[in-house]
Write an enzyme that holds these catalytic residues in place. Structure first.
Site, PDB file in Angstrom:
ATOM      1  N   ARG A 127       0.343  -0.886   0.426  1.00 36.57           N
ATOM      2  CA  ARG A 127      -0.363  -0.123   0.070  1.00 36.57           C
ATOM      3  C   ARG A 127       0.889   1.485  -0.433  1.00 36.57           C
ATOM      4  NH1 ARG A 127      -2.017   0.815   4.158  1.00 36.57           N
ATOM      5  NH2 ARG A 127      -1.584  -1.338   5.592  1.00 36.57           N
ATOM      6  N   TYR A 169      -1.531  -3.493  -7.017  1.00 33.04           N
ATOM      7  CA  TYR A 169      -0.853  -4.467  -5.684  1.00 33.04           C
ATOM      8  C   TYR A 169      -2.559  -4.652  -5.293  1.00 33.04           C
ATOM      9  CZ  TYR A 169      -0.090  -5.614  -0.607  1.00 33.04           C
ATOM     10  OH  TYR A 169      -0.967  -6.323   0.809  1.00 33.04           O
ATOM     11  N   GLY A 170      -2.600  -5.428  -4.568  1.00 31.23           N
ATOM     12  CA  GLY A 170      -4.160  -5.917  -4.087  1.00 31.23           C
ATOM     13  C   GLY A 170      -4.586  -4.559  -2.595  1.00 31.23           C
ATOM     14  N   LYS A 178      -9.361  -2.661   1.886  1.00 34.50           N
ATOM     15  CA  LYS A 178      -9.449  -1.356   2.573  1.00 34.50           C
ATOM     16  C   LYS A 178     -10.440   0.051   1.998  1.00 34.50           C
ATOM     17  CE  LYS A 178      -7.069  -3.463   5.812  1.00 34.50           C
ATOM     18  NZ  LYS A 178      -6.051  -4.451   5.483  1.00 34.50           N
ATOM     19  N   HIS A 204     -10.028  -2.316  11.506  1.00 33.39           N
ATOM     20  CA  HIS A 204      -9.898  -3.050  11.290  1.00 33.39           C
ATOM     21  C   HIS A 204      -9.679  -4.378  11.828  1.00 33.39           C
ATOM     22  CE1 HIS A 204      -5.238  -3.529   8.968  1.00 33.39           C
ATOM     23  NE2 HIS A 204      -6.259  -4.301   8.902  1.00 33.39           N
ATOM     24  N   SER A 213      -1.313  -3.489  10.561  1.00 33.88           N
ATOM     25  CA  SER A 213      -0.682  -4.715   8.934  1.00 33.88           C
ATOM     26  C   SER A 213       0.548  -5.421   9.338  1.00 33.88           C
ATOM     27  CB  SER A 213      -0.799  -3.168   7.715  1.00 33.88           C
ATOM     28  OG  SER A 213      -2.183  -3.080   7.734  1.00 33.88           O
ATOM     29  N   ALA A 214       0.361  -6.603   8.934  1.00 31.77           N
ATOM     30  CA  ALA A 214       1.371  -7.981   9.628  1.00 31.77           C
ATOM     31  C   ALA A 214       1.752  -8.010  10.804  1.00 31.77           C
ATOM     32  CB  ALA A 214       2.794  -6.998   8.623  1.00 31.77           C
ATOM     33  N   CYS A 215       0.701  -7.370  11.917  1.00 33.76           N
ATOM     34  CA  CYS A 215       1.104  -7.567  12.991  1.00 33.76           C
ATOM     35  C   CYS A 215       0.168  -8.783  13.811  1.00 33.76           C
ATOM     36  CB  CYS A 215       1.022  -5.895  14.230  1.00 33.76           C
ATOM     37  SG  CYS A 215       2.191  -5.196  13.218  1.00 33.76           S
ATOM     38  N   GLY A 216      -0.162  -9.509  12.883  1.00 32.63           N
ATOM     39  CA  GLY A 216      -0.278 -10.882  14.060  1.00 32.63           C
ATOM     40  C   GLY A 216      -2.098 -11.194  13.178  1.00 32.63           C
ATOM     41  N   THR A 265      -4.550 -12.199  10.664  1.00 29.11           N
ATOM     42  CA  THR A 265      -4.145 -13.353  10.102  1.00 29.11           C
ATOM     43  C   THR A 265      -4.044 -14.856  10.982  1.00 29.11           C
ATOM     44  OG1 THR A 265      -4.221 -12.455   8.036  1.00 29.11           O
ATOM     45  CG2 THR A 265      -4.011 -15.429   8.337  1.00 29.11           C
ATOM     46  N   ASN A 266      -3.370 -14.775  11.765  1.00 31.88           N
ATOM     47  CA  ASN A 266      -2.422 -15.864  12.828  1.00 31.88           C
ATOM     48  C   ASN A 266      -3.469 -15.899  13.398  1.00 31.88           C
ATOM     49  OD1 ASN A 266       0.544 -16.904  11.779  1.00 31.88           O
ATOM     50  ND2 ASN A 266       0.549 -14.658  11.159  1.00 31.88           N
ATOM     51  N   ASP A 277      -8.953 -10.181   8.746  1.00 31.00           N
ATOM     52  CA  ASP A 277      -8.980  -8.956   8.575  1.00 31.00           C
ATOM     53  C   ASP A 277      -9.786  -6.421   8.983  1.00 31.00           C
ATOM     54  OD1 ASP A 277      -6.278  -6.912   7.554  1.00 31.00           O
ATOM     55  OD2 ASP A 277      -7.469  -6.215   5.910  1.00 31.00           O
ATOM     56  N   SER A 281       5.009 -10.183   0.552  1.00 29.73           N
ATOM     57  CA  SER A 281       4.068 -11.755  -0.596  1.00 29.73           C
ATOM     58  C   SER A 281       2.873 -11.485   0.271  1.00 29.73           C
ATOM     59  CB  SER A 281       5.068 -12.275  -0.793  1.00 29.73           C
ATOM     60  OG  SER A 281       5.470 -12.935   0.064  1.00 29.73           O
ATOM     61  N   ARG A 282       2.008 -11.946  -0.670  1.00 28.60           N
ATOM     62  CA  ARG A 282       0.308 -12.881  -0.427  1.00 28.60           C
ATOM     63  C   ARG A 282       0.231 -14.050  -0.506  1.00 28.60           C
ATOM     64  NH1 ARG A 282      -1.779  -8.766   4.499  1.00 28.60           N
ATOM     65  NH2 ARG A 282      -0.578  -7.130   4.262  1.00 28.60           N
ATOM     66  N   ARG A 332       3.092  -4.287  17.698  1.00 29.27           N
ATOM     67  CA  ARG A 332       4.384  -4.775  18.417  1.00 29.27           C
ATOM     68  C   ARG A 332       5.265  -3.476  18.937  1.00 29.27           C
ATOM     69  NH1 ARG A 332       7.187  -7.927  14.225  1.00 29.27           N
ATOM     70  NH2 ARG A 332       5.105  -8.665  12.856  1.00 29.27           N
ATOM     71  N   GLY A 377      -0.324 -20.370  18.829  1.00 32.78           N
ATOM     72  CA  GLY A 377      -0.879 -21.040  19.357  1.00 32.78           C
ATOM     73  C   GLY A 377      -1.410 -20.760  20.942  1.00 32.78           C
TER      74      GLY A 377
HETATM   75  P1  GTP Z   1      -2.225  -7.821   7.071  1.00 33.45           P
HETATM   76  O1  GTP Z   1      -2.416  -9.058   6.399  1.00 33.45           O
HETATM   77  O2  GTP Z   1      -1.216  -6.634   7.097  1.00 33.45           O
HETATM   78  O3  GTP Z   1      -3.234  -7.294   8.074  1.00 33.45           O
HETATM   79  O4  GTP Z   1      -1.561  -8.545   8.953  1.00 33.45           O
HETATM   80  P2  GTP Z   1      -1.832  -9.421   9.764  1.00 33.45           P
HETATM   81  O5  GTP Z   1      -2.400  -8.980  10.506  1.00 33.45           O
HETATM   82  O6  GTP Z   1      -2.841 -10.464   9.643  1.00 33.45           O
HETATM   83  O7  GTP Z   1      -0.886 -10.255  10.104  1.00 33.45           O
HETATM   84  P3  GTP Z   1      -0.266 -11.608  10.444  1.00 33.45           P
HETATM   85  O8  GTP Z   1      -0.977 -13.187  11.194  1.00 33.45           O
HETATM   86  O9  GTP Z   1      -0.134 -12.299   8.554  1.00 33.45           O
HETATM   87  O10 GTP Z   1       1.095 -11.460  10.685  1.00 33.45           O
HETATM   88  C1  GTP Z   1       1.996 -11.405   9.849  1.00 33.45           C
HETATM   89  C2  GTP Z   1       3.419 -11.029  11.300  1.00 33.45           C
HETATM   90  O11 GTP Z   1       3.705 -11.556  12.514  1.00 33.45           O
HETATM   91  C3  GTP Z   1       4.325 -12.639  10.448  1.00 33.45           C
HETATM   92  O12 GTP Z   1       5.422 -13.145  10.070  1.00 33.45           O
HETATM   93  C4  GTP Z   1       3.994 -13.735  10.934  1.00 33.45           C
HETATM   94  O13 GTP Z   1       4.516 -14.507  11.474  1.00 33.45           O
HETATM   95  C5  GTP Z   1       4.201 -12.501  12.672  1.00 33.45           C
HETATM   96  N1  GTP Z   1       2.949 -12.761  13.640  1.00 33.45           N
HETATM   97  C6  GTP Z   1       1.840 -13.286  13.829  1.00 33.45           C
HETATM   98  N2  GTP Z   1       1.592 -13.659  14.888  1.00 33.45           N
HETATM   99  C7  GTP Z   1       3.006 -13.659  16.041  1.00 33.45           C
HETATM  100  C8  GTP Z   1       2.915 -13.865  17.620  1.00 33.45           C
HETATM  101  O14 GTP Z   1       1.814 -14.183  17.836  1.00 33.45           O
HETATM  102  N3  GTP Z   1       4.151 -13.803  18.251  1.00 33.45           N
HETATM  103  C9  GTP Z   1       4.762 -13.708  17.089  1.00 33.45           C
HETATM  104  N4  GTP Z   1       6.619 -13.146  17.153  1.00 33.45           N
HETATM  105  N5  GTP Z   1       5.207 -13.597  15.261  1.00 33.45           N
HETATM  106  C10 GTP Z   1       3.652 -13.646  14.804  1.00 33.45           C
HETATM  107  C1  SPV Z   2      -2.845  -4.703   5.604  1.00 30.89           C
HETATM  108  O1  SPV Z   2      -1.685  -3.739   4.660  1.00 30.89           O
HETATM  109  O2  SPV Z   2      -3.681  -3.978   6.482  1.00 30.89           O
HETATM  110  C2  SPV Z   2      -3.305  -6.074   4.711  1.00 30.89           C
HETATM  111  C3  SPV Z   2      -3.039  -5.874   3.472  1.00 30.89           C
HETATM  112  O3  SPV Z   2      -4.693  -6.484   5.015  1.00 30.89           O
HETATM  113  S1  SPV Z   2      -3.500  -4.751   2.335  1.00 30.89           S
HETATM  114  O4  SPV Z   2      -5.385  -5.366   1.521  1.00 30.89           O
HETATM  115  O5  SPV Z   2      -2.900  -4.734   1.105  1.00 30.89           O
HETATM  116  O6  SPV Z   2      -4.341  -3.696   3.327  1.00 30.89           O
HETATM  117 MN    MN Z   3      -4.997  -5.548   6.726  1.00 31.64          MN
END
Ligand code: GTP
Ligand code: SPV
Ligand code: MN
Length: 588
Positions: free
Chosen positions: A70, A198-199, A207, A227, A249-252, A254-255, A278, A369-370, A401, A495
């Site tokens: 983005r 890009y997505g 978004k 979000h 974003s990318a802070c966990g 989906t996990n 999301d 990458s996604r 984070r 987990g």
């Molecule tokens: P967006 O799709 O961008 O909104 O991201 P998201 O919030 O869904 O994040 P996602 O679950 O994809 O996790 C992003 C990164 O965080 C990955 O590299 C994971 O491995 C890492 N991560 C997720 N959960 C944890 C956790 O509990 N501990 C640690 N150390 N890393 C984590």
């Molecule tokens: C984010 O960045 O929070 C995502 C991926 O979930 S995107 O669709 O690019 O916004």
């Molecule tokens: Mn997101």
């Protein structure tokens, strides 16, 4: 043509007159039509067919090298008055922006086809549903939208002869980064995106619509677009309790949404169900609780780090009918990324399409990458996924984070204090957006890049929503990312986050005590279950993770004051009071 709605037709023809495509194709959502488009895209290289025996229905895609995340500095909220966009959004006068965009869009689809995608966010015809039409010159966008949203001609019927919808115009144009714009016109229900593929910039249902435009609709109509992931925890009695969690974003998200409980929980009969990973739309329900749906239909998840160990449910979701973008393409027509396993492939192409030698130290997959996977593939998908009423939310969880300051978990004292806790969120930046990675920035409610209006008005909306629900969710903050002095994560995460969720849920149902601290309620260290935890996590580790360092928090207060000062008089009084109270607590 599937509609007589004059607003739809005149808009499509007006946009076609500007972008000048060679022809217009009406997407009906059928597999036959999508397959025909995939076949065309294989010929041009826009999509690469993957190994259909191992990954049936899956395709590979690369976005341009300069177009992999983005672009927050090129994302605009063009409401009428600049002050309504607020200090955290880019703004330009609508007229000026339209003029600029129409110049870029002029003839941008020449020699190409314009696809007309009718889509619904949430279930067509449901009380939560909102409709959109995206015009695009990208087959990647068509096939992605068909996974991420509910695409079909029933959307025209749902809009009716005169109903409202969100207009979305997208053109790859020249993929010129200097002329890349992601623009929202809330007063016109219009989104325009140009020069990107890009997505996050081009799947306009995500978004752009479901957060930026929807946050404006929510403000006007009395609901919330957030979000947030949504998950259900089923306890051994078969009762399921739901929470929604906002992490940047990318802070966990989906996990966490697809968490597999540790064995000691699984044995007892605990299960975790994913409703969304999301985005959540939340509304007051007739029972005085807040109810949430996931308006999406698929997952656009971060690939690196996703493995059978870290997130098997996500990986399994991608095994069919999915799209992989900017990952490693293996010679056998399958894919790979860092963190999938410890065996980087040889003879593969990296995300740029170059022959890749894993031993040269370079990354094979782009850090952002996604995968794009249908929600229905997810082994732990909640049976409430398709419930048009949504699910009742017991807890809202914020998190980011933070290497040091934020403890593993704490609870706000009440709704307004919870809004404060969300408003002061800060997190290290990630590869999900262009720009520096690892820099701590304020990201209120994980909505900094996604709030479609003035952030302080958004906080006020949160305060107001608390008054509209008799039984609002309890609000918490978590941090999975505290580091030790060597820079390693202290908390095992993934987990094992279940252990923290258990405490959160018990708090929501008055099943456990807490202790007071300057920042809010904290668990007694022994109340975080560490049974069966491998490695070196002991009660002392938990105590360490739960410490609130007075000095760091005083610095935090300074940071919050500076941040709040951007919003001047608009910061709700309730939040200023919480800040004063926090400062007083720290000085006690
Ligand atoms: P967006 O799709 O961008 O909104 O991201 P998201 O919030 O869904 O994040 P996602 O679950 O994809 O996790 C992003 C990164 O965080 C990955 O590299 C994971 O491995 C890492 N991560 C997720 N959960 C944890 C956790 O509990 N501990 C640690 N150390 N890393 C984590
Ligand atoms: C984010 O960045 O929070 C995502 C991926 O979930 S995107 O669709 O690019 O916004
Ligand atoms: Mn997101």
């Amino acid at each position: 043509m599937y509609t007589n709605n004059p607003k739809i037709l005149s808009w499509i023809y007006e946009m076609a007159a500007k972008t000048k495509p060679d022809n217009i194709v009406w997407i009906d959502g059928s597999e036959e039509q999508l397959e025909e488009l995939r076949q065309q895209a294989y010929k041009t290289g826009e999509l690469v067919k993957l190994n259909q025996e191992i990954l049936p229905g899956c395709v590979y895609h690369r976005s341009a090298l300069n177009d992999v995340a983005r672009v927050e500095d090129r994302t605009f909220i063009c409401c009428e008055k600049e002050e309504d966009a607020g200090p955290t959004n880019n703004w330009m006068a609508p007229d000026e922006m339209y003029a600029k965009l129409y110049e870029i869009f002029d003839g941008s689809m020449k020699g190409r086809t314009m696809y007309v995608i009718p889509y619904s966010m949430s279930i067509v015809g449901s009380p939560f549903a909102k409709y959109g039409i995206e015009l695009t010159d990208s087959i990647y966008v068509v096939v992605s939208m068909a996974i991420m949203t509910r695409v079909g001609t029933d959307v025209y019927d749902a809009i009716g002869d005169n109903g409202d919808f969100i207009k979305g115009l997208h053109s790859k144009a020249e993929l010129d980064a200097e002329k890349r714009y992601i623009v929202h016109f809330p007063q016109d229900n219009t989104i325009m995106s140009v020069n990107s593929g890009y997505g996050g910039n081009v799947l306009l249902g995500k978004k752009c619509f479901a957060l930026r435009m929807a946050s404006c609709l929510g403000r006007d109509e009395g609901w919330m677009a957030e979000h947030m992931l949504i998950l259900g925890i089923e306890n051994p009695d078969g009762e399921t309790r739901y929470l929604a969690a906002a992490f940047p974003s990318a802070c966990g998200k989906t996990n966490l949404a697809m968490l597999i409980p540790p064995e000691i929980y699984a044995k007892k009969g605990y299960k975790v169900w994913c409703v969304g990973d999301d985005i959540a739309w939340l509304r007051p329900g007739p029972d005085g609780r807040l109810w949430a749906v996931n308006p999406e239909n698929g997952f656009f998840g971060v690939a690196p780090g996703t493995s059978m160990k870290s997130n098997p449910n996500a990986l399994l979701s991608t095994m069919k009918n999915s799209i992989f973008t900017n990952v490693v393409l293996k010679p056998d027509g399958t894919v790979w990324w860092e963190g999938m396993d410890k065996n980087p492939p040889t003879g593969a192409l990296n995300w740029k399409g170059e022959p890749w030698d894993p031993s040269d130290g370079s990354k094979g997959a782009h850090p952002n990458s996604r995968f794009t996977a249908p929600a229905r593939n997810c082994p732990c998908l909640s049976k409430e996924f398709d419930n048009p009423q949504g699910v009742p939310i017991s807890a809202i969880v914020f998190g980011g984070r933070r290497a040091k300051t934020a403890p593993l978990v704490y609870q706000s004292r009440n709704w307004d204090h919870g809004v404060f806790v969300g408003s002061i969120m800060a997190s290290e930046t990630t590869a999900a957006a262009t720009g520096a990675v690892g820099v701590v920035r304020r990201d209120p409610m994980a909505m900094l890049p996604f709030c479609g209006y003035h952030m302080a008005d958004y906080w006020q909306h949160w305060i107001d929503m608390g008054k509209k629900v008799a039984n609002p969710p309890k609000i918490f903050n978590v941090n999975w990312f505290r580091l030790d002095d060597e820079g390693h994560f202290i908390w095992p995460g993934f987990g094992d986050n279940m252990r923290v969720l258990e405490w959160i849920m018990k708090r929501c149902f008055d099943e456990i005590d807490a202790v007071d601290s300057p920042i809010g309620y904290m668990p007694k260290p022994e109340d975080i279950n560490i049974e069966g935890l491998e490695g070196e996590v002991t009660l002392d580790t938990i105590k360490d993770l739960l410490t609130v360092d007075n000095g760091l928090w005083k610095q935090e207060v300074d940071g919050i004051k500076e941040f709040y000062s951007k919003f001047g008089d608009k910061v709700p009084k309730e939040l200023k009071d919480c800040l004063s109270e926090l400062e007083a607590n720290l000085n006690k």
